[in-house]
Write an enzyme that holds these catalytic residues in place. Structure first.
Site, PDB file in Angstrom:
ATOM      1  N   CYS A  41       0.901  -1.133   0.077  1.00  0.00           N
ATOM      2  CA  CYS A  41       0.137  -0.159  -0.185  1.00  0.00           C
ATOM      3  C   CYS A  41       0.774   1.334  -0.011  1.00  0.00           C
ATOM      4  CB  CYS A  41      -0.836  -0.022   1.150  1.00  0.00           C
ATOM      5  SG  CYS A  41      -1.906   1.316   1.449  1.00  0.00           S
ATOM      6  N   HIS A  67      -9.155  -3.902  -1.268  1.00  0.00           N
ATOM      7  CA  HIS A  67      -8.173  -2.863  -0.693  1.00  0.00           C
ATOM      8  C   HIS A  67      -8.633  -1.500  -0.431  1.00  0.00           C
ATOM      9  CE1 HIS A  67      -3.825  -2.040   0.012  1.00  0.00           C
ATOM     10  NE2 HIS A  67      -4.373  -0.759  -0.096  1.00  0.00           N
ATOM     11  N   GLU A  68      -9.346  -1.060  -1.449  1.00  0.00           N
ATOM     12  CA  GLU A  68      -9.695   0.564  -1.528  1.00  0.00           C
ATOM     13  C   GLU A  68     -10.793   0.669  -0.494  1.00  0.00           C
ATOM     14  OE1 GLU A  68      -7.092   2.332  -2.587  1.00  0.00           O
ATOM     15  OE2 GLU A  68      -6.423   0.654  -3.625  1.00  0.00           O
ATOM     16  N   HIS A  73      -9.854   0.999   2.863  1.00  0.00           N
ATOM     17  CA  HIS A  73      -9.362   2.327   3.261  1.00  0.00           C
ATOM     18  C   HIS A  73     -10.570   3.370   3.781  1.00  0.00           C
ATOM     19  CE1 HIS A  73      -5.150   2.606   2.400  1.00  0.00           C
ATOM     20  NE2 HIS A  73      -5.181   2.315   1.199  1.00  0.00           N
TER      21      HIS A  73
END
Lengths: 180, 166
Positions: free
Chosen positions: B97, B139-140, B143
């Site tokens: 990341c 993954h995003e 966030h």
């Protein structure tokens, strides 16, 4: 069959594992458990070995020192009590993984470990990483713990409270394993 | 439209839950362009979430075009207020990341994913993704909930030093 703990530490270079295990083979030892890793350029070896009946810790350490001395390793061998496992509690309780990260400051590991210990949680694996630049160093701490059955919630709340007090981020999840 | 600095740990916006966008107005449109341009400015970057450029809103950009691990590929796209419709078949893989220097980690993520939200034009958008594109989106999405791969790895032995970053 006597069992020994063996630790070796020194500046990393190629050949350390080959040298240490070469002595163990020569001495008729069996490598039962091991962890070896680089810590800030220092290669750290921790082993549990079983050895032929007449073996003593002093003799094994002396045999190792002949080979590891020239490599700059500090070696220590200690006898282990039988039966294997001793007072270990790793297999008891509920396994959890805890991730902690945040701005580096003194006392993160201690505060988290103390919260766990007070809740009778047991650290079975722990690694830490210092990342980021010198301007904003970040401490990353990963733990595998076992928590007393039925009391995991209280232990996790204690860890979470310790993390909040330190201003670091903390997440935790149970270790799931499916037997296939 | 601008390439924005990518924030790294321990910036607090990275560990906070981002707020809903609700309506894709001009400001949201500008955010979408910044996400796409900032993502494109880093050659290895396949996704970027708004918190990573300091914006606490539920928006991200993904582009897995040309990536060797990609199967589905929707090109560069932005999603606002994304929600997972369905996620199946988790598999572990190593990921890094831009906001977590020096480390990578093994994370299990769904390899078949349906995600819905609002597109850059403000219209509802539903995408069916698999393999690497599904991983990038998940993954995003993390966030937007203040979660990093460090919060998802399987344990102490699932985190690895990364030799090169940026």
């Amino acid at each position: 069959m006597p069992r020994f703990s063996l630790s070796a530490l020194g500046a990393d270079r190629p050949g350390i594992v080959a040298a240490v295990t070469g002595v163990l083979v020569d001495q008729g030892c069996n490598l039962e458990d091991s962890t070896m890793t680089i810590l800030q350029g220092q290669f750290a070896v921790l082993l549990v070995v079983s050895a032929p009946d007449a073996t003593t810790a002093v003799a094994l350490e002396a045999a190792l020192a002949e080979v590891t001395g020239p490599l700059g390793l500090v070696v220590a061998v200690r006898p282990l009590a039988e039966p294997p496992g001793g007072a270990g509690t790793a297999d008891e309780g509920d396994p959890w993984t805890i991730s902690i990260h945040g701005a580096d400051r003194p006392g993160i590991v201690h505060a988290v470990a103390l919260a766990l210990a007070d809740a009778e949680g047991n650290v079975v694996d722990l690694s830490t990483h210092l990342i980021g630049g010198p301007d904003a160093p970040v401490y990353v701490m990963m733990l595998r713990v076992t928590l007393p059955a039925g009391r995991a919630e209280a232990a996790l709340a204690a860890v979470s409270g310790a993390a909040t007090a330190l201003g670091v981020h903390c997440t935790m999840h149970p270790d799931e394993s499916d037997l296939l | 439209m601008a390439v924005r600095p990518v924030l790294v740990l321990p910036h607090p916006v990275l560990t906070a839950r981002a707020a809903e966008v609700g309506l894709v107005d001009d400001a949201a449109g500008a955010l979408a362009l910044d996400l796409l341009e900032t993502m494109a400015a880093s050659p290895a970057c396949v996704g970027l979430a708004a918190p990573q450029i300091g914006v606490g809103l539920r928006a991200f950009a993904v582009d897995v075009t040309g990536h060797r691990k990609a199967r589905s590929c929707h090109g560069p796209f932005v999603l606002f207020d994304p929600v997972v419709v369905s996620a199946q078949s988790p598999e572990p893989a190593r990921e890094g990341c831009m906001s977590v220097p020096d480390l990578t980690g093994d994370v299990a993520r769904a390899t078949r994913l349906v995600v819905a939200g609002l597109g850059a034009d403000g219209r509802p958008l539903e995408l069916e993704l698999d393999a690497f594109e599904a991983r990038a989106v998940l993954h995003e999405l993390d966030h937007l909930d203040g979660l990093l791969f460090l919060d998802r790895v399987a344990g102490p032995h699932a985190v690895f030093p990364r030799k090169v970053y940026r």
